[in-house]
Enzyme design. Structure first.
Site, short mmCIF file in Angstrom:
data_model
loop_
_atom_site.label_atom_id
_atom_site.label_comp_id
_atom_site.label_asym_id
_atom_site.label_seq_id
_atom_site.Cartn_x
_atom_site.Cartn_y
_atom_site.Cartn_z
N TRP A 1 0.80 -1.22 0.00
CA TRP A 1 0.00 0.00 0.00
C TRP A 1 0.83 1.27 0.00
O TRP A 1 0.31 2.35 -0.25
CB TRP A 1 -0.90 0.03 1.25
CG TRP A 1 -0.15 -0.32 2.52
CD1 TRP A 1 -0.13 -1.52 3.14
CD2 TRP A 1 0.70 0.55 3.28
NE1 TRP A 1 0.69 -1.47 4.25
CE2 TRP A 1 1.21 -0.21 4.36
CE3 TRP A 1 1.09 1.89 3.17
CZ2 TRP A 1 2.07 0.33 5.33
CZ3 TRP A 1 1.95 2.42 4.12
CH2 TRP A 1 2.43 1.65 5.18
N ASN A 2 2.13 1.20 0.27
CA ASN A 2 2.87 2.45 0.54
C ASN A 2 3.09 3.32 -0.70
O ASN A 2 3.06 4.54 -0.61
CB ASN A 2 4.20 2.15 1.25
CG ASN A 2 5.10 1.20 0.49
OD1 ASN A 2 4.63 0.36 -0.28
ND2 ASN A 2 6.39 1.33 0.69
N HIS B 1 -3.66 -6.54 -4.83
CA HIS B 1 -3.17 -5.36 -4.13
C HIS B 1 -3.47 -5.45 -2.64
O HIS B 1 -4.22 -6.32 -2.18
CB HIS B 1 -3.80 -4.10 -4.72
CG HIS B 1 -2.87 -2.93 -4.79
ND1 HIS B 1 -1.86 -2.72 -3.87
CD2 HIS B 1 -2.79 -1.89 -5.67
CE1 HIS B 1 -1.21 -1.62 -4.19
NE2 HIS B 1 -1.74 -1.10 -5.28
N ALA B 2 -2.84 -4.54 -1.88
CA ALA B 2 -3.09 -4.49 -0.43
C ALA B 2 -4.55 -4.15 -0.16
O ALA B 2 -5.19 -3.40 -0.91
CB ALA B 2 -2.18 -3.45 0.21
N SER B 3 -5.07 -4.67 0.95
CA SER B 3 -6.50 -4.57 1.22
C SER B 3 -6.96 -3.16 1.58
O SER B 3 -8.16 -2.88 1.54
CB SER B 3 -6.89 -5.53 2.35
OG SER B 3 -6.18 -5.22 3.54
N GLY C 1 6.86 -6.40 -0.34
CA GLY C 1 6.20 -6.38 0.96
C GLY C 1 7.12 -6.83 2.07
O GLY C 1 8.35 -6.72 1.99
N GLU D 1 10.91 -8.07 -3.55
CA GLU D 1 11.48 -6.83 -3.00
C GLU D 1 10.88 -6.67 -1.62
O GLU D 1 9.69 -6.38 -1.47
CB GLU D 1 11.14 -5.64 -3.90
CG GLU D 1 11.98 -4.41 -3.59
CD GLU D 1 11.27 -3.41 -2.72
OE1 GLU D 1 11.55 -3.42 -1.50
OE2 GLU D 1 10.47 -2.63 -3.24
N LEU D 2 11.71 -6.90 -0.60
CA LEU D 2 11.20 -6.98 0.77
C LEU D 2 11.65 -5.77 1.58
O LEU D 2 11.81 -4.68 1.04
CB LEU D 2 11.65 -8.30 1.39
CG LEU D 2 11.28 -9.55 0.57
CD1 LEU D 2 11.80 -10.81 1.22
CD2 LEU D 2 9.77 -9.64 0.36
N CYS E 1 10.49 1.15 1.88
CA CYS E 1 11.54 0.15 2.10
C CYS E 1 12.93 0.76 1.93
O CYS E 1 13.87 0.35 2.60
CB CYS E 1 11.37 -1.01 1.12
SG CYS E 1 9.85 -1.95 1.34
#
Length: 453
Positions: free
Chosen positions: A129-130, A154-156, A205, A227-228, A261
């Site tokens: 989401w960022n 996608h993010a919720s 994430g 990509e963490l 990140c």
């Protein structure tokens, strides 16, 4: 899925989560679309991604405000994000032909040997989401232009952004099924990855999420790009321009509310300039305008959710209890919304959360080191390896230090950032694989060798 405006705490929209039947329809449509999309001439795919850039720019403010409502990003930064999405579309519209050109190899007389780059098929993207537009466009621009089709989970908390992106591609002229958003809950992701129609997956994430999806993909022998998290060092050497380093460092830590990140998170400062840098850095941090993200003058908005504020403050409190000193900030703000102030910690003990964990919010940990070697050692003293930044007046020294830091990208006298022209990704616990540039475009193609006798 309920969407809550983090600046006000008000519910602004409700979306119905997709079930197994909706996922099945999505994957079936994607597979059908791939059979025709893969045959579409590359020049036409380049024209379509260029059209997507036009749509983004035409409705930039609309998309920016949507991001701001859903996850709290200051609207001026959201507009910049839309522009960056258009840029990555422009980049692949211009360079895809060169990136995907066949490679020719030495071969016996009378033969011809080349490596061609063919799409894999349906690619699943699990996105955070960022940066709710940028993360998706840096996936779809290269991979769709290469001939793959995309399914976005996608993010919720940003379902409106997910649906808007699907709409952008439709308006740009993409065929049905080439890119789809499915508002599926996280517990369906493993089943989607395991489906035979999905040929690869990419995730941006957290570490636990990355491990879960990578495990599911590994069981099926499917290609992954991860990509963490990151805990990027910002190294200030004794010959650095302190005004520039302090100003850029404050922005590098607090951009997007610190929810990045590749944000500068651990400031590693040579003892000869430590006090001067800290004073200037704290002044810059305290000067940042915190407020309503819809206000053009706001530089730091709310965190994306209330629970994220609580988690961040728990990390700060545990670090202070272990011995860290709060120089500025350090407490949730007494105002409506999910606000946490730009915060600076010093005297950070080894092993406390601010030292060993990723702080995903506007909290900077500042360390004092005796020399260049100690700076490199401190920079590398982390399980993460996404990005880093080095500050020095000596460019050769900067390059030397950069090469000694374990990270996927190191910037000298510049904040760490992603750029369509260069590969992006991490090492160690920050993931594997690369996005963007030619390297990223070729992550999800079959590099097929063709030998003609």
């Amino acid at each position: 899925m309920e969407v809550v405006n983090p600046a006000t705490g008000e519910r602004i929209e409700t979306y119905e989560a997709a079930g197994e039947a909706a996922v099945e329809r999505t994957l079936a449509d994607a597979q059908r679309a791939f059979e025709q999309w893969r045959e579409r001439p590359l020049a036409e795919r380049e024209e379509l991604i260029a059209s997507a850039a036009d749509v983004l720019r035409e409705d930039k403010r609309e998309y920016a405000e949507l991001m701001t409502r859903e996850m709290g990003k200051p609207v001026s930064q959201a507009e910049s994000e839309v522009e960056k999405c258009a840029w990555v579309c422009d980049h692949y519209a211009e360079h895809a032909h060169a990136y995907l050109e066949a490679d020719h190899h030495p071969s016996p007389p009378g033969t011809e040997v080349e490596t061609v780059h063919e799409p894999l098929g349906v690619v699943l993207a699990v996105m955070p989401w960022n940066f709710p537009f940028w993360q998706v466009f840096r996936f779809l621009a290269p991979y769709l232009t290469a001939g793959n089709v995309g399914v976005l989970k996608h993010a919720s908390n940003v379902p409106g952004c997910a649906e808007a992106i699907e709409g952008i591609l439709r308006e740009a002229g993409y065929p049905e099924g080439v890119f789809q958003s499915v508002l599926a809950p996280s517990d369906l992701v493993d089943d989607i990855v395991a489906d035979d129609r999905v040929r690869a997956a990419t995730l941006t994430g957290s570490g636990p999420a990355g491990r879960a999806v990578a495990s599911a993909a590994g069981d099926q022998l499917k290609k992954m790009v991860l990509e963490l998290g990151g805990s990027d060092p910002f190294v200030v050497l004794d010959d650095a321009d302190l005004d520039d380093a302090a100003e850029t460092g404050a922005w590098a830590r607090n951009l997007n509310g610190g929810q990045s990140c590749i944000a500068a998170k651990r400031f590693v400062v040579h003892t000869a300039v430590y006090d001067d840098f800290l004073d200037r850095f704290v002044d810059e941090v305290e000067s940042l305008a915190v407020g309503d993200p819809m206000d053009e003058d706001t530089e730091v908005g709310p965190q994306a959710r209330e629970d994220l504020v609580a988690d961040l403050h728990d990390q700060v409190a545990a670090s202070v209890e272990a011995g860290a000193t709060v120089v500025t900030g350090g407490e949730p703000m007494d105002r409506e919304g999910a606000y946490y102030p730009p915060t600076v910690l010093t005297d950070v003990p080894e092993g406390c959360p601010a030292d060993s964990e990723e702080l995903f919010g506007p909290v900077a940990a500042v360390y004092e080191v005796d020399d260049e070697a100690a700076a490199v050692e401190r920079a590398n003293d982390t399980e993460f390896g996404l990005g880093a930044s080095v500050w020095t007046a000596d460019r050769e020294r900067g390059e030397r230090v950069a090469r000694r830091i374990d990270a996927g990208c190191v910037y000298v006298n510049q904040l760490t950032k992603s750029d369509p022209r260069v590969p992006f990704g991490g090492v160690k616990e920050s993931g594997y694989g690369r996005e963007l540039s030619e390297a990223g475009m070729k992550e999800f193609v079959n590099r097929k060798t063709v030998w003609i006798e």
